[in-house]
Write an enzyme that holds these catalytic residues in place. Structure first.
Site, PDB file in Angstrom:
ATOM      1  CG  ASP A  12      -6.584   0.022   6.827  1.00 52.65           C
ATOM      2  OD1 ASP A  12      -5.432  -0.540   6.912  1.00 52.65           O
ATOM      3  OD2 ASP A  12      -6.918   0.982   7.094  1.00 52.65           O
TER       4      ASP A  12
ATOM      5  CD  GLU B 157      -3.117   0.934   2.036  1.00 54.23           C
ATOM      6  OE1 GLU B 157      -3.673   2.154   2.129  1.00 54.23           O
ATOM      7  OE2 GLU B 157      -2.431   0.542   3.576  1.00 54.23           O
TER       8      GLU B 157
ATOM      9  CG  HIS C 225      -3.818   6.371   0.804  1.00 55.97           C
ATOM     10  ND1 HIS C 225      -3.431   7.137   1.914  1.00 55.97           N
ATOM     11  CD2 HIS C 225      -3.576   5.196   1.346  1.00 55.97           C
ATOM     12  CE1 HIS C 225      -4.056   5.925   2.744  1.00 55.97           C
ATOM     13  NE2 HIS C 225      -3.957   5.121   2.353  1.00 55.97           N
TER      14      HIS C 225
ATOM     15  CG  HIS D  77      -8.692   2.203   2.993  1.00 56.76           C
ATOM     16  ND1 HIS D  77      -8.381   3.315   2.042  1.00 56.76           N
ATOM     17  CD2 HIS D  77      -7.551   2.090   2.957  1.00 56.76           C
ATOM     18  CE1 HIS D  77      -6.820   3.894   2.759  1.00 56.76           C
ATOM     19  NE2 HIS D  77      -6.737   3.209   2.873  1.00 56.76           N
TER      20      HIS D  77
ATOM     21  CG  HIS E 184     -11.934   3.021   8.001  1.00 54.06           C
ATOM     22  ND1 HIS E 184     -11.357   2.245   9.141  1.00 54.06           N
ATOM     23  CD2 HIS E 184     -10.831   3.577   7.913  1.00 54.06           C
ATOM     24  CE1 HIS E 184     -10.737   2.780   9.736  1.00 54.06           C
ATOM     25  NE2 HIS E 184      -9.695   2.941   8.633  1.00 54.06           N
TER      26      HIS E 184
ATOM     27  CG  ASP F 281     -14.143   0.415  11.278  1.00 53.79           C
ATOM     28  OD1 ASP F 281     -14.843   1.366  10.795  1.00 53.79           O
ATOM     29  OD2 ASP F 281     -12.699   1.171  11.338  1.00 53.79           O
TER      30      ASP F 281
ATOM     31  CB  ILE G 274      -8.969   7.142  11.253  1.00 52.51           C
ATOM     32  CG1 ILE G 274      -9.495   7.661  11.333  1.00 52.51           C
ATOM     33  CG2 ILE G 274      -8.660   5.691  10.632  1.00 52.51           C
ATOM     34  CD1 ILE G 274     -11.472   7.056  10.421  1.00 52.51           C
TER      35      ILE G 274
ATOM     36  N   GLY H   4      -8.757   8.458   2.514  1.00 49.03           N
ATOM     37  CA  GLY H   4      -7.747   8.562   2.024  1.00 49.03           C
ATOM     38  C   GLY H   4      -8.060   8.740   0.246  1.00 49.03           C
TER      39      GLY H   4
END
Length: 369
Positions: free
Chosen positions: A262, A117, A183, A204, A239, A236, A296, A208
């Site tokens: 993650d 990542e 990201h 995710h 996020h 969760d 986060i 990002g």
């Protein structure tokens, strides 16, 4: 005589309320109705976590093989029978040494592969990535890692707006390495160009990334809209708002939405101070944030908890199971081997009680102690 596990069997096509999974050594021999079963436990495929940095006090981010074994063992107890070792942005020397350290674990089957990542990510959207290590994609670096890993490098997340990103995506996909977009501060068009070049995962989703705007849809809409892209979702409640989780799932469909953890080293551990890729992380009430700016910093999630959260948010259990196993397995190129309760696939399964807590875990036909 094959072993048999009875209960409410969740298959890719739905739930067999009175069913059984028959096993032949490490393979699934049959999945069938078994009318004599009444109100048994849920039987679901072993979870596939395509994005995790650590757990149980151990981390993947340092490239330490013994720590990697401990991470895999920790997540296995939570039903994750297949996982990628995700590293955060690092100097190339660490990327090399981690590839050398983890390639034998991939060959052994402890890990399903390595996920880098970064470090080819956006400074503006770095999140908990170390800004010192961010740089433009290097096809030379990637070619060396792919050769060194000999099949171990499974996925690389990069920002498509960085110089050289499209060439990197083409190199990765030519070597059957998954190219993921994440990201990133990319525009809608830049993201579509990455998908056209071969990118097939959204790392995710939402987190990002440049946020959605009605005059510049950005990467989120481009990824949700692409029929061949699997979108990772961290279920969760930190996020993503549950409304966004269910929106993304209904938009992409469970066949293109993958639950990920993650997770970082603090997963399964007490609140306190931890490290993520050389940066200080504070965990409070189970939420991990960078000490320097409160961003986060990964999660303390396990896949069984992600499944419970998704179901509680309103996602039907058959869809949530698909998102936790079948879809991620396909996304990382393993859908023909595992990720579903189907004849011929590896006998990875999780027995869950009615509250979806793990009762037992089987990997490759053997119950995990």
């Amino acid at each position: 005589m094959a072993n048999r596990v009875n209960g409410k069997v969740v298959t890719p096509t739905g739930v067999i309320r009175q069913g059984c999974v028959e096993l032949d050594e490490d393979r699934i021999r049959a999945v069938a109705e078994y009318p004599s079963v009444h109100d048994g436990h849920w039987i679901v495929p072993g979870f596939v976590d395509m994005h995790t940095h650590g757990g149980g006090g151990h981390t993947f981010t340092t490239g330490d093989a013994e720590q990697a074994r401990q991470v895999a063992a920790f997540h296995l107890r939570h039903g994750t029978t297949t996982l990628l070792a995700s590293l955060v942005s690092s100097p190339f020397a660490l990327m090399r040494s981690a590839t050398e350290a983890y390639a034998p674990l991939v060959a052994e089957g402890v890990l399903a592969g390595i996920h880098f990542e970064g470090p080819y990510l956006s400074s503006a959207r770095c999140g908990a990535q170390n800004p010192e290590f961010l740089r433009d994609p290097s096809t030379d670096e990637l070619a060396e890692l792919i050769k060194l890993g000999d099949g171990a490098v499974r996925m690389v997340t990069l920002a498509p707006e960085r110089d050289g990103a499209l060439e990197a995506i083409k190199l990765l996909t030519a070597h059957r390495v998954v190219a993921a977009v994440g990201h990133t501060d990319a525009t809608y068009d830049e993201t579509r160009a990455a998908v056209a070049a071969g990118a097939s995962v959204g790392t995710h989703l939402f987190n990002g990334m440049r946020p959605v705007h009605h005059r510049e849809p950005g990467p989120v809409v481009a990824l949700l809209d692409a029929p061949n892209v699997v979108c990772e979702l961290v279920a969760d409640g930190v996020h993503l708002h549950d409304g966004m989780l269910t929106f993304a799932t209904s938009t992409a469909g469970p066949e293109r939405a993958a639950l990920i953890t993650d997770a970082m080293a603090a997963t399964g551990m007490a609140d306190g101070e931890y490290d993520l890729g050389g940066q200080a992380v504070t965990v409070t009430d189970g939420v991990a944030r960078l000490a320097r700016d409160g961003a986060i910093a990964g999660s303390t999630l396990t896949m069984d908890a992600a499944l419970r959260h998704a179901v509680a948010a309103g996602i039907p259990i058959a869809d949530a199971v698909r998102m936790a196993a079948t879809t991620p397995a396909r996304a990382i190129g393993l859908g023909d081997q595992l990720g579903a309760l189907q004849v011929g696939l590896r006998a990875d399964l999780v027995v869950l009680d009615d509250d979806l807590n793990v009762v037992r875990v089987m990997r490759g036909g053997s119950w995990v102690e």
